[in-house]
Write a protein that holds these residues in place. Sequence first.
Motif, PDB file in Angstrom:
ATOM      1  N   TYR C 348       0.842  -1.200   0.000  1.00 23.07           N
ATOM      2  CA  TYR C 348       0.000   0.000   0.000  1.00 23.07           C
ATOM      3  C   TYR C 348       0.869   1.238   0.000  1.00 23.07           C
ATOM      4  CZ  TYR C 348      -0.205   1.981   4.795  1.00 23.07           C
ATOM      5  OH  TYR C 348       0.065   2.616   5.963  1.00 23.07           O
ATOM      6  N   LEU C 349       2.057   1.155   0.629  1.00 24.35           N
ATOM      7  CA  LEU C 349       2.968   2.301   0.541  1.00 24.35           C
ATOM      8  C   LEU C 349       3.430   2.521  -0.894  1.00 24.35           C
ATOM      9  CD1 LEU C 349       5.107   1.786   3.768  1.00 24.35           C
ATOM     10  CD2 LEU C 349       3.481   3.622   3.320  1.00 24.35           C
ATOM     11  N   ALA C 350       3.820   1.409  -1.563  1.00 25.31           N
ATOM     12  CA  ALA C 350       4.313   1.536  -2.944  1.00 25.31           C
ATOM     13  C   ALA C 350       3.221   2.078  -3.863  1.00 25.31           C
ATOM     14  CB  ALA C 350       4.809   0.189  -3.446  1.00 25.31           C
ATOM     15  N   LEU C 351       1.990   1.564  -3.694  1.00 19.86           N
ATOM     16  CA  LEU C 351       0.889   2.057  -4.530  1.00 19.86           C
ATOM     17  C   LEU C 351       0.643   3.539  -4.282  1.00 19.86           C
ATOM     18  CD1 LEU C 351      -1.556  -0.952  -4.171  1.00 19.86           C
ATOM     19  CD2 LEU C 351      -0.568  -0.124  -6.309  1.00 19.86           C
ATOM     20  N   GLY C 352       0.709   3.908  -3.021  1.00 14.10           N
ATOM     21  CA  GLY C 352       0.499   5.316  -2.690  1.00 14.10           C
ATOM     22  C   GLY C 352       1.577   6.197  -3.301  1.00 14.10           C
ATOM     23  N   ALA C 396      -6.471   1.557  -5.404  1.00 17.05           N
ATOM     24  CA  ALA C 396      -5.817   0.328  -4.952  1.00 17.05           C
ATOM     25  C   ALA C 396      -5.065   0.566  -3.650  1.00 17.05           C
ATOM     26  CB  ALA C 396      -4.855  -0.171  -6.035  1.00 17.05           C
ATOM     27  N   HIS C 397      -4.416   1.715  -3.544  1.00 22.92           N
ATOM     28  CA  HIS C 397      -3.711   2.099  -2.320  1.00 22.92           C
ATOM     29  C   HIS C 397      -4.670   2.038  -1.128  1.00 22.92           C
ATOM     30  CE1 HIS C 397      -1.407   4.647   0.454  1.00 22.92           C
ATOM     31  NE2 HIS C 397      -2.340   5.565   0.422  1.00 22.92           N
ATOM     32  N   THR C 398      -5.854   2.580  -1.303  1.00 22.15           N
ATOM     33  CA  THR C 398      -6.827   2.600  -0.216  1.00 22.15           C
ATOM     34  C   THR C 398      -7.347   1.203   0.080  1.00 22.15           C
ATOM     35  OG1 THR C 398      -7.458   4.744  -1.113  1.00 22.15           O
ATOM     36  CG2 THR C 398      -8.833   3.854   0.622  1.00 22.15           C
TER      37      THR C 398
END
Lengths: 461, 461, 461
Positions: C348-352, C396-398
Amino acid sequence: MSKNSSNIMALAPNTSNKRETVCIFGTGDFGRALGHKMIQAGYPVVFGSRSTQTSSLIPKDAEVLSHAEAAQKAAIIIIAIQRQHYNFLTSLAEILHGKVLVDVSNNLKINQYPESNAEYLAQLVPGAKVVKAFNTVSAWALQSGTLDASRQVFVCGDDMEAKQMVMDIVRALGLTPLDQGSLLAAQEIENYPLRLFPMWKFPILLSLGLAAFFFFYCLTRDVIYPYVYENKNFLFFIAISIPNRICPILALILLALVYLPGVLAAIIQLYRGTKSRRFPDWLDKWMLCRKQLGLVALAFASLHVLYTLVIPIRLFVRWRISSRIISQALNNKTEPLNNTNAWLSDSYLALGILGFFLFVLLGITSLPSVSNNVNWREFRFVQSKLGYLTLILCTAHTLVYGGNRFLSPSSYRWYLPNAYMLSLIVPCIVLVVKFVLIFPCLDKPLTRIRQGWERNPQHSE
Amino acid sequence: MSKNSSNIMALAPNTSNKRETVCIFGTGDFGRALGHKMIQAGYPVVFGSRSTQTSSLIPKDAEVLSHAEAAQKAAIIIIAIQRQHYNFLTSLAEILHGKVLVDVSNNLKINQYPESNAEYLAQLVPGAKVVKAFNTVSAWALQSGTLDASRQVFVCGDDMEAKQMVMDIVRALGLTPLDQGSLLAAQEIENYPLRLFPMWKFPILLSLGLAAFFFFYCLTRDVIYPYVYENKNFLFFIAISIPNRICPILALILLALVYLPGVLAAIIQLYRGTKSRRFPDWLDKWMLCRKQLGLVALAFASLHVLYTLVIPIRLFVRWRISSRIISQALNNKTEPLNNTNAWLSDSYLALGILGFFLFVLLGITSLPSVSNNVNWREFRFVQSKLGYLTLILCTAHTLVYGGNRFLSPSSYRWYLPNAYMLSLIVPCIVLVVKFVLIFPCLDKPLTRIRQGWERNPQHSE
Amino acid sequence: MSKNSSNIMALAPNTSNKRETVCIFGTGDFGRALGHKMIQAGYPVVFGSRSTQTSSLIPKDAEVLSHAEAAQKAAIIIIAIQRQHYNFLTSLAEILHGKVLVDVSNNLKINQYPESNAEYLAQLVPGAKVVKAFNTVSAWALQSGTLDASRQVFVCGDDMEAKQMVMDIVRALGLTPLDQGSLLAAQEIENYPLRLFPMWKFPILLSLGLAAFFFFYCLTRDVIYPYVYENKNFLFFIAISIPNRICPILALILLALVYLPGVLAAIIQLYRGTKSRRFPDWLDKWMLCRKQLGLVALAFASLHVLYTLVIPIRLFVRWRISSRIISQALNNKTEPLNNTNAWLSDSYLALGILGFFLFVLLGITSLPSVSNNVNWREFRFVQSKLGYLTLILCTAHTLVYGGNRFLSPSSYRWYLPNAYMLSLIVPCIVLVVKFVLIFPCLDKPLTRIRQGWERNPQHSE
C-alpha cells in the motif's frame, strides 16, 4: 516542430507574394543560424562575406556575395560580425545609406565600451537606420529550434519604421519582440545577456551572511559546548543537525523580511499622509526583490522539510532511541504518555506542515505562467492574505516548537539562547505591527491615502 | 473571461468599422466552434453547408447558406470538412478563384496520405491561395474557452498576404500564430497533433530498459540469493526495497548521460580543432533530448526520495528494528554510538538532500515559463554549473552511501557487486573527463575554438 | 530590464520617424505610470489636467496642459480618471469628436453600475470612438516593470480601427492585447479584475463541506468513542491523526469526481446516440471545473503525504512503539515477521507513492506554460490515460490499506465503518462504469458517436 523538419520547409517554390530579401553580413555561427531560420520563415536571404565561396555550413538556399553586392540586394542588413571589425563598414557608407542596419552583437563584459555597439555602428554609418535586436537569442537556440531560453527579443532604434520592420521579422521567426525605445536603450540591451540574476544577488548574499552567522552560533552551542563540558564529540552534527537548525531560521526570517517593507511603507504613508511622495530608495529596491526573498525563504523551508523527514533514518537518531528504550526495559519501567507533550509535538508538526503547504502554494503562484493567468486582485489575495497566513503559521510553528523550552535554563548555554528564539524576533515584530495596522483607527486613513487620487498633499495624518 | 460571457459579446451592433466577413464550409463541431469564436471577436460569419437549415447548434448571429453563396460573401473560406469530402470543391473552382482557403483538417495517422491535406486542397483548387492553420486547436478548447492545451497555431502557405490575413485572424481570437513557411510545411504541421511526446521516446525507452536490467539484477542478489542460501522469503522486497534501489541508480546514470554528450562534443571539437563541422547525427540527437533525459532522471530521483522517506513506516523495518532492540535488551548490552558510522550516515543523507534540492531547482528552471524569463547566460549558468554540482553531489551521495561496504566481501553475492557500484561507472567517467577538460592546457584551446568565428579550419589542435 | 533603466531610455532624440502623440487625462497613479511607460516605448505623451503645474512625479519628458489643449494634440486620449468625474468631458465634446477615447477605469464592486464605465463614456461623448483597455494592469506593475501579474490586456470597442490603434500601443508596451469584441464586452472586462477565483469556488466549497463532514465522523470514531468506552483522551488526534484521515479521503473522492462527469457524458451520449445535443448545464459546468477539482485533490494528497511522512517523528508514535517494544522485551518474547502483513504494508505504501507521483505529474502538466507546449493528443494522453492510472493506483492504495480490516468487527464502532471505506464508493463506481464502457460493444458505438460529424440524429443507440 522538431529540428529535422527544417529541411522540408527550406524551399518556398511558387510563392506568388514573396517576403522582402534580408542581407546578413558575416557567415559565423550566429549569422548562419539566423539566415537558416529566416529562410524557413520565407525570407530570401543573401550573405555578405569577404570570401564568396559557399561552405557546406551555409544554408543551401542562400546566396553568398561580396559585402557591397549583398547590401544592394536588401533593405535590411543584419550585421552579424564582431564590433572590432565594424570599421570596414565605413567604406560601404554610400551603399548602406538609408538602409536598416540591425546590430546583433554582444560584448564580453558589462559596459565594456563607453558607447553601445549599436550606437558605435550608428556613428560609423551615419546615413543608415540602426536597430538593435536579436542579441538575447543564442545561435544554438536558433539552430536547434528548442528555444528553451528566452524567446524575448529586445528591440530599440531611433527610426520607428525601421524598428517596425525588424519587429515584424522577429515575429515571423516565432519570437517575441519587445520595443525598448530609442537607440539609447542599446547599452542596457547589450548588458542584459551578460547579467547573472541581478535581482537575486541581495537575497542570496543576505541569506549567506545569515547562514554563516547562525552556523557558528549553533556550532558553539551544539558542538563546542558539549565537547567542553561533557566531552562528547558531536562534530557530525554539522552534516544534518545544524543545517536543520539554520534552514528553518533563515526561512522564517527571510519570509518576515518579505512582509516587513510593506509594513514600513504603510507606516511611512500614514506618517506622511500621502502616497504620492516617493519611498526612500532602499525601500523601493527592497520591495522589488520581495519575490526573490520569498523564493529563497521557500528554498530553505524545503531543505528544512527534507532534513526533518530523514531524521528517523539517521543512524544517530536510531541509536539514541534504541538505547533509551533498552535502558527503560532494563530498568523495568514504562513511561506513560505525556499528554501535553503529545499535544505540543503534534501541534508544531501540524502547524509546520500547513505553513509549508501554503508556502509552496505561494511559490507556485509566483511562477510566471501562473501569475500571468490570474488577475491583479487574485494575485494580491494570494501574495498578501495567504502570505500573511503562511507567516503566522510558520511563526506559530516555531513558538510551539519552543513550547516549554523557553524558560528552561538548560536552553541557555553560555548565556546564548536557543537559535530559534533569535529567529522569532523579526516575524513577531512584523506580525504585531501588521496587527496594529489592521485596527480601524489606522486602517481607515491608510485605505483613504491609498485610494486618494486627489488627496490634499499638505494634509497630514 | 468565462465561457458564459460569450452570449453578451456575440452581437456587435453599431460598429462603424467592421471586420471582414469569414466563410466557413462545414457545420461540424470544429466549424461551429470556430465560427462562434470568430463572431465573438467581431467577424461576421457565414456558413456554407449542404443543408441550409439552421440548427440550434449553429451560432445565432451566423448565416447559413449554400456553399456557393457563402463563398461569394467572403475573401477567406475556412474548409472545416474532412479530406474525403474535398472533391466537391472542384465544382466551385470558379467561385473560389483568388480566395484564401484555410485548411484546418487533421489526419488519423502520421503521414496517412502521400501529400498533406493542404497540398491536396491546393491541387484540387489551383486558383485559390491555400493556407494551413488551426489544426492544432481542438473544438472543445475553442468552445469551452479554457485553452488549457496549446494556444499555438502553426500557419503555413505559399502566399504571404493570404498567410498574413489568416495570422491576423488567429491573433484576433487570442491565439498565437507561428509562421512555418511555405505549404511544404503542411505535412509536418498535420503530423504535429498526432505526435505523442517524440522527444521523450528515447529517454523513456532507455530508462525502461535499464530499469528492467537492474530489476532482475537486484532480484537475483536480494531475493533469490537469500532464498537459496538462507531460505528467507524476501519476495515482498519487490514492492519497495528493490524499486528504491533501481530509482537512485537510474537517476544517477541518466543524469550523467545528460552531461556525457557535452563532454564528448568537447573532445570532438578539441580533436578536430574547429567547431564549424557538424557533430555526428547521434550526438546531435542526444544533445537535443538532454532536457528530457534530465527530467526523467529527476522523476526517478523524486521516487527515490519518497521511497526512502517511507522507510521508517514500513512494517518490515519496524519489525527489524524492534527485534534488534529486544535482542539487545535481552542480552543486557547497550551498543555505544559508532562515531564513524554516524558521520557516514549523516553525510550521505545530507549529500542526497542537497543533490536532490539542486536537481529540483534544475527541473523548475526547465519549465518553459521560467526559462523564458532568464537570459542565455543565466540559463547556461543554471543548466551547466548547477547541473554539474548536482551530478557531483549525487555521485558523492552514492560513494558515501557505499562507504566501507566497497571492500566488504559480503557485498559480492555470486560475484555480483552491489547494484549501486554499477551506477557509479558513467557519472565517474563524466566527472573525471570534465575535470581533465578544465585544465588550462585543454580549456584554453577549447574556449578559443568555441569563440573562434574566424578560426582557420585547416588548423587542427 | 530593471526599473532604473527607464531613465536612460526616456529620451528619444533624433527620431526621424516618431510615433503618434498620446494624450492622458488625469495625473493620478495610473495615468502617470502609463505615461511613463509610453514615453519609454517612444510615444510623445501629453497630460491633460485641471492644474497644469508639473509635479515632480510626472515623467519629465511629458507636457502638462489643460484638458482641452492636451486633447487637441493627440488622436488617442486615455481617460485615467474615475467614473464619478467623467461628466466634465461633455463640455469637451467638440474637441473629442472623432478621437479615440480609451477607458481604463475599474469599479469597486462587480456590476456596480447598470452600464459599464466605457459604455457610460460612449454615451457622454457620442462623437468619440470609445475603446476599453488597460483596466487589468496595475499602476504598481507598470511602474516597477515587474509585471508579475498578468500581461494580458483585454481590449474591446465598436470601432475596429480605433481598437487596432490601442492594441498596437498595448503591444508596444510589451503587453499582450486580447480582442474581446464590441463595447458590450466592457462590463465583462470591468468585472474581470474584481473576480476572485470564480472557477475555484465550487471545488473549494465542496471540499470544505466534505472535510467538515469527515472531521466530525472521524472525531466520533477516533476520539469520542475511545473516551466513552476506554476513557482514553486522544483529543490531540485532531492535530495530525484526523487530518491525515481526512486528506486522503478528500483527495480520492475529488479525484474520482474529476472523472465522473466524463463517464456521465459518455452514458448520456450513448443513450442519446448523438453528440450534437448539449449536455445539461450542471454537467457542462462540472466539466469546466475539472482542472480545479483535480488540483484541490492534489493539494489534499500532498498534505496527506506530508502528514504521513512525519508519523515516525511524532512523540505519540514514538511512545507507542517504544512501549510495545518494552512490553515485548519484558515478556521475553520476539514476534516473528508476519510475511503477509509485510506484503500488505509495503504494497500500500508503494501504490500510494506511485499514485502520488503520477498525481504530481498531472499537476505539473496542468501548469499553463507546460500545457501550452504539448499538442492536444499529448494533453489528452496525460490527462486521461495517466489520470485514470492515477485513480486506479490511489483506489488500490486505499483498498490494500484496508487489507484484512474490512471484515474485522473492531472497524465498526457504533456501527460506523472506517472513514476510508466511505471514500471508496465514488472511485469504485467511476472505475467500474469506465471499465464497462471499455467493452467493445459499448466503446465502438461511442467512438462512432464522437467522431460522427454526419451521424443521423434521429437514430438512437
